[in-house]
Design an enzyme around this catalytic site. Structure first.
Site, PDB file in Angstrom:
ATOM      1  N   HIS B 189       0.869  -1.172   0.000  1.00 27.32           N
ATOM      2  CA  HIS B 189       0.000   0.000   0.000  1.00 27.32           C
ATOM      3  C   HIS B 189       0.906   1.222   0.000  1.00 27.32           C
ATOM      4  CE1 HIS B 189      -3.716   2.283   0.946  1.00 27.32           C
ATOM      5  NE2 HIS B 189      -2.826   3.133   1.383  1.00 27.32           N
ATOM      6  N   CYS B 190       0.803   2.009  -1.040  1.00 21.30           N
ATOM      7  CA  CYS B 190       1.725   3.128  -1.184  1.00 21.30           C
ATOM      8  C   CYS B 190       1.058   4.429  -0.745  1.00 21.30           C
ATOM      9  CB  CYS B 190       2.169   3.248  -2.645  1.00 21.30           C
ATOM     10  SG  CYS B 190       3.385   4.532  -2.910  1.00 21.30           S
TER      11      CYS B 190
END
Lengths: 172, 466
Positions: B189-190
């Site tokens: 998850h960026c």
């Protein structure tokens, strides 16, 4: 109306109905949902979309094994065709990269085209093979490509049109 | 139109189910606006443009990312390019412009694309799986984490059961606790792009970081050249800096960005070549610690093939039908949930921790009654009534289920993030409020999840800030 899954244009339309619903309406007047059988994914070849061809025991009395296996194998072939990595997919990928992937907004990818074919195939199978036997296949895309859901219908009355016997099957 | 005929015939032909729903809930069908599926999506996502664009609920530092790119590029085009065009070549702003456009488009595509979210299992499917599991063991208490072992390319792979989505996760799929979705080929998850990176948007993400590396390097090089030429013209670096202070700002931003961005690009190039995900690499799923038998079962054992498959492979479709319509009988349940939600929760948040358990049990029993007596409509309508049932089912099992309770309490902690998001450069606050997620008492199930938030740190070069 085609029963194709959701492409960009078709998403704006109202929920689609199978054309076979005409027959299935009759099915539902005299039948009720008894059970649902789920055909799970087969991951032995990796993450490609492939379903198990093992014949479920709940369908023993409802449909011939060969018909069922043929359907699942055909679906597996379609999915393999959609996910095939080769010349065309590389070309699509490179072209997409060069156009900063904006091309996905304009053209239909090969995967989407094959999904439409799958949808038509399932509709045809439902009409010709499964509905006369009191069964209904749900397109896997409706279930997140996790399972093939087969709804099993039972007769409510004694003279139901969907008794599942092969003698009453109207068309193949 | 044929479609309309079938649509109208459908509820009447089925008779009991829909009329019962409408009389009980007292809402005339004709006056209801048809709702789209994104409006009742159970994951923590935001939807814009009527479901065409989706983002994670937590915007992360996406505004900061966009702001930094725009500011640096803006300063470059305004202050450095005129000088460089005079002294060197006109191609400098052209190349810069192309790179800038590339970066922005790929960033927006990474952020706004469905990363490969798997829709949650419908109640029938979930019940079917439960039955299969219960057959093999007793479950009078909260069951131990469920796993299923399968063979992939002659290698044993464990599939874990996802308590939130009620299904065995396909291989390479992971549940993102921030978005509360199972994502296929989950990478990480960026927070910089404000979205998960998964099967469907990995190529956009890779294109983004590679083009950003080129852009920052290009701007850095040009600014150095600019300052060097100017100091030669004006006999002194100090004078040059005083004449063009914006260049120093760009220099600082680029200098710090280059290390992390280039490092990230290099790391992801390695992942692409080996057909690995960040998640797998960090967890060491295929490392050789267990001996020679362990190897990545998904690799094609050829760097070129791996790259082509990951970056140029066929683009799978989105499995969550965001813009499909819900049938009218599902709308009332979402209406009920809307009135229950506290102000800071959006209506997309269908985890609905605030809805009373009693109400849920009642509505669940109600829906079950409807479903058991009547055949479902078209395949499109059936799943949706079941989806609402699933939401109620998932809530009733959530109290013992840690991820949900974390989500509820975590939401309180996360509220400050939404505020701090808008403050630029407040990365530290965002990081610290992420930390409660790491302190989830690790059941064997959630063990697999905590690395997901941990994985943000090494990728984004946050470790020095910690």
């Amino acid at each position: 109306m085609s029963s194709a899954p959701r492409t960009a244009t078709e998403r704006t339309k109202l929920p689609y109905c199978h054309e076979s619903f005409h027959n299935l309406q009759e099915l539902r007047h005299s039948a009720s949902l008894a059970n649902k059988v789920f055909i799970q994914r087969d991951y032995t070849d990796g993450t490609v979309c492939k379903f198990q061809t093992k014949f479920p025991s709940e369908l023993e009395s409802r449909i011939e094994r060969t018909l069922f296996e043929d359907t699942v194998k055909m679906l597996n072939n379609y999915y393999a065709e959609a996910e095939k990595i080769g010349g065309q997919s590389y070309l699509e990928g490179c072209l997409a990269c060069l156009t900063i992937y904006l091309i996905f907004l304009c053209i239909e990818t090969r995967y989407e085209k094959v999904l439409k074919k799958i949808s038509r195939y399932i509709q045809e199978q439902n009409e010709k093979v499964y509905a006369p036997r009191g069964l209904l296949i749900t397109d896997p895309i409706e279930r997140g490509m996790r399972v093939i859901e087969i709804s099993v219908y039972e007769d409510r009355g004694s003279s139901g049109s969907s008794s599942g016997s092969s003698t009453t099957s109207s068309g193949r | 139109m044929k479609n309309c005929e079938y649509q109208q015939i459908d509820p009447r032909a089925l008779g009991t189910s829909n009329t019962r729903t409408s009389t009980t809930l007292k809402l005339p069908k004709n006056s209801q606006r048809l709702r789209r599926k994104w409006e009742v999506f159970p994951g923590k996502n935001r939807f814009y443009c009527d479901g065409r664009i989706m983002l994670a609920r937590q915007c992360g530092v996406l505004p900061l990312t966009i702001g930094l790119i725009f500011i640096t590029s803006g300063l470059f085009f305004t202050f450095d390019c005129p000088f460089l065009v005079d002294h060197l070549t006109v191609f400098i702003p052209v190349i810069g412009g192309v790179l800038f456009v590339f970066v922005i488009f790929t960033l927006l595509q990474t952020s706004f694309t469905d990363p490969g979210i798997l829709p949650r299992a419908l109640p029938d499917e979930a019940a079917n799986i439960e039955r299969q599991i219960d057959n093999s063991g007793s479950s009078t208490y909260r069951p131990p984490p469920r796993t299923k072992e399968i063979l992939i390319n002659d290698q044993v792979v464990k599939l874990k059961y996802c308590f939130t989505c009620k299904m065995f996760r396909p291989p390479r799929t992971s549940h993102c606790s921030l978005c509360d979705n199972c994502v296929e080929r989950f990478d990480h998850h960026c927070p910089w792009v404000g979205n998960c990176v998964g099967k469907r948007n990995y190529r956009f993400f890779y294109a983004f970081i590679v083009s950003l590396s080129f852009l920052t390097s290009f701007i850095f090089g040009c600014v150095i050249t600019h300052l060097t030429l100017r100091s030669q013209d004006e006999n002194g670096i100090i004078q040059a800096i005083q004449d063009s202070p914006a260049s120093v700002v760009e220099l600082v931003i680029c200098f710090f960005s280059i290390w992390s961005i280039l490092g990230l690009s290099g790391f992801h190039t390695y992942l692409v070549a080996a057909n690995l995900t960040t998640n797998e690499d960090i967890k060491g799923s295929w490392s050789s610690k267990r001996g020679e038998e362990s190897g990545n079962p998904y690799t094609y054992n050829n760097i070129f093939t791996n790259c082509c498959v990951v970056l140029c492979g066929p683009m799978p479709p989105s499995l969550i039908d965001r813009r499909g319509f819900l049938p009218p009988d599902d709308a009332p349940q979402t209406v009920t949930s809307d009135t229950e939600l506290p102000p800071f929760m959006s209506k997309n948040d269908a985890n609905m921790c605030t809805q009373g358990t009693k109400e849920l049990l009642e509505s669940m029993a109600h829906s079950t009654v409807i479903q058991s007596t009547c055949a479902p409509g078209t395949p499109k309508t059936a799943p949706v009534t079941q989806e609402s049932l699933l939401r109620t089912v998932s809530i009733t099992v959530s109290p013992p289920n840690r991820p949900h309770s974390t989500g509820c309490s975590g939401r309180q902690a996360r509220h400050p993030i939404d505020v701090s998001c808008s403050q630029k450069g407040n990365k530290r606050a965002a990081l610290h409020t992420h930390k409660p997620m790491l302190h989830v008492p690790s059941t064997p199930y959630s063990h697999g999840r905590s690395p997901l938030t941990l994985s943000d740190a090494p990728d984004m070069g946050f470790i020095p800030l910690n």
